[in-house]
Motif scaffolding. Structure first.
Motif, PDB file in Angstrom:
ATOM      1  N   ILE A  58       3.468  -5.883  -1.931  1.00 26.38           N
ATOM      2  CA  ILE A  58       4.683  -5.177  -1.535  1.00 26.38           C
ATOM      3  C   ILE A  58       4.409  -3.692  -1.371  1.00 26.38           C
ATOM      4  O   ILE A  58       4.944  -3.031  -0.495  1.00 26.38           O
ATOM      5  N   LEU A 113      11.436   1.144   1.192  1.00 29.10           N
ATOM      6  CA  LEU A 113      10.687  -0.101   1.310  1.00 29.10           C
ATOM      7  C   LEU A 113       9.483   0.041   2.224  1.00 29.10           C
ATOM      8  O   LEU A 113       8.450  -0.594   2.002  1.00 29.10           O
ATOM      9  N   LEU A 141       9.812  -7.788   2.054  1.00 30.93           N
ATOM     10  CA  LEU A 141       9.163  -7.062   0.963  1.00 30.93           C
ATOM     11  C   LEU A 141       7.657  -7.103   1.073  1.00 30.93           C
ATOM     12  O   LEU A 141       6.975  -6.116   0.820  1.00 30.93           O
ATOM     13  N   PHE A 189       7.710  -2.682  -5.945  1.00 33.31           N
ATOM     14  CA  PHE A 189       7.550  -2.126  -4.603  1.00 33.31           C
ATOM     15  C   PHE A 189       6.666  -0.878  -4.573  1.00 33.31           C
ATOM     16  O   PHE A 189       6.340  -0.382  -3.490  1.00 33.31           O
TER      17      PHE A 189
END
Length: 452
Positions: free
Chosen positions: A14, A151, A293, A436
């Protein structure tokens, strides 16, 4: 039962979305005292729960410094007998709304969005114009929060990660009455990076295999139900439910799923129920959003250093109460990449240090209450509360947290009398988390271990 089972694959972490040389951007703000808001007033949160690389202006707005794809969630609880009516804005554009009101009780609501931001863009929460409201908050009772995380940075496409970002946010701007269990059509697209969402069919289609996060929220019409179900292809996954006698009702849920290329995800109305959803051109309560992700690349072997992808999503298929135990023990596993979540204890243990996002939702048993609290090790983070007199009440919250390897995160219901509803085919109470941004500085890595 959903379980991740991938043999002989390379999983891009991720964190490769950010790139290891890119500093992460993430934050969670909370409110620890009652807050009186008047006409269009912005929320100036008084508690910094987590903050990495996040910049805020003097009026409380998050100011983007790194262009890319961001995820935002926000939740709030009104003071008893007071109206809750908040809006999330990007610059001057409405992104999502929440509303709640219960006579002689606290009202809870939340929403989410996936947004592409450029440098200088601002995201903030404000009160609805011409509305007076009081948000509830106390020390160790943090229900009103705003969470954001980067992200995928725009400039982080490399030889391994050539696909780019995938993310969407869609809202309903019209009223909808659905009695045949059909798909909810979110007619207005705010974000559609990679073009995965189709407004004609209401369907998200995965453009590549990987791990995805999804959020869906809704507001019912007065004295009607907001009863929705999320489907992966044709298989039921989770649901949301809201009903308040004589008033509007909020509902929502979140989940992380592993999708194959061309798999579909959609939200449907509960079959056999008269679902009435509220929408208007300047009120966005009923929403559906999601983002990639981590992509999956099939193959064997890698010259990179290894780093484990970590993501879990679990649900409750039985009734549970605080009399049973302090932690909520979720028994339905949708995703458990890295095997960090223990279904026997209800505790997630970090195998990799870094910044994680967590989302949790719950539905009460009929006429009962829920107080659920998120803990990092033994440190309180924030809470959800839900109660709908004589009916089922729903609530949720979220946070990003920095963990080191061995840290634990769990939901505690031991401090109050709480009663959660669950059934084999009625999953409303969920707990989701994912890494993340790992605590490492190097080039993006892949790993070739088996995940069962």
């Amino acid at each position: 039962m959903y379980r991740v089972g991938i043999a002989a694959v390379l999983i891009i972490s991720i964190a490769s979305h950010l790139g290891r040389t890119q500093s992460p951007t993430a934050f969670t703000k909370g409110q620890t005292s009652n807050l009186h808001l008047t006409n269009g007033q912005r929320i100036m949160f008084n508690r910094k729960i987590t903050e990495f690389g996040a910049n805020f202006d003097t009026e409380g707005a998050f100011v983007c410094q790194t262009p890319g794809l961001y995820a935002f969630t926000f939740y709030a609880l009104s003071e008893t007998g007071k109206e809750l009516w908040l809006e999330m804005m990007k610059n001057g554009q409405l992104i999502a709304s929440i509303y709640a009101y219960i006579v002689n009780d606290y009202g809870a609501a939340g929403n989410a969005a996936i947004l592409h931001l450029d440098v200088g863009d601002r995201v903030y929460l404000k009160a609805r114009d011409n509305r007076d409201q009081i948000l509830y908050g106390q020390e160790h009772q943090i229900y009103t929060t705003l969470t954001g995380e980067l992200l995928y940075a725009d400039n982080k496409i490399d030889a391994v990660n050539t696909h780019g970002a995938v993310g969407f946010s869609a809202v309903m701007t019209v009223n909808a009455s659905i009695s045949d269990g059909s798909t909810v059509i979110y007619n207005n697209v705010i974000t559609n990076v990679g073009h995965p969402y189709d407004t004609t069919s209401g369907t998200f289609t995965a453009p590549l295999e990987g791990t995805y996060v999804f959020h869906f929220h809704a507001l019912s019409h007065v004295d009607k139900e907001a009863w929705l179900e999320l489907f992966h292809n044709d298989e039921y996954v989770v649901a949301s439910y809201g009903y308040v006698k004589g008033y509007y009702a909020d509902s929502g849920n979140s989940v992380v799923l592993h999708l194959k290329k061309w798999d579909t995800v959609k939200v449907k109305a509960r079959s056999g129920s008269d679902v009435r959803l509220y929408g208007n051109y300047d009120e966005f309560y009923t929403t559906f959003c999601g983002a990639l992700l981590a992509p999956t690349i099939h193959g064997v072997g890698s010259s990179h250093n290894t780093l484990q992808e970590v993501a879990f999503s679990v649900g409750l298929t039985h009734n549970e109460s605080s009399a049973i135990g302090p932690n909520i023990v979720f028994d339905r596993v949708f995703t458990n990449v890295g095997r960090g979540f223990n279904v026997n204890t209800g505790v997630f243990t970090a195998s990799v240090g870094g910044i994680y996002a967590f989302h949790y939702h719950a539905l009460t048993q009929q006429g009962q209450e829920i107080w659920a609290e998120l803990y990092h090790n033994f440190i309180y983070v924030n809470s959800l509360y839900a109660h709908s007199p004589g009916n089922y009440g729903s609530g949720g919250n979220s946070a990003v947290l920095e963990l080191i390897a061995g840290d634990t995160v769990y939901l505690d219901i031991n401090h109050h009398n709480s009663f959660l509803f669950g059934d084999r085919n009625d999953i409303y109470s969920t707990f989701t988390g994912y890494l993340f941004a790992p605590n490492i500085v190097s080039s993006p890595t892949v790993e070739g271990s088996l995940i069962g």
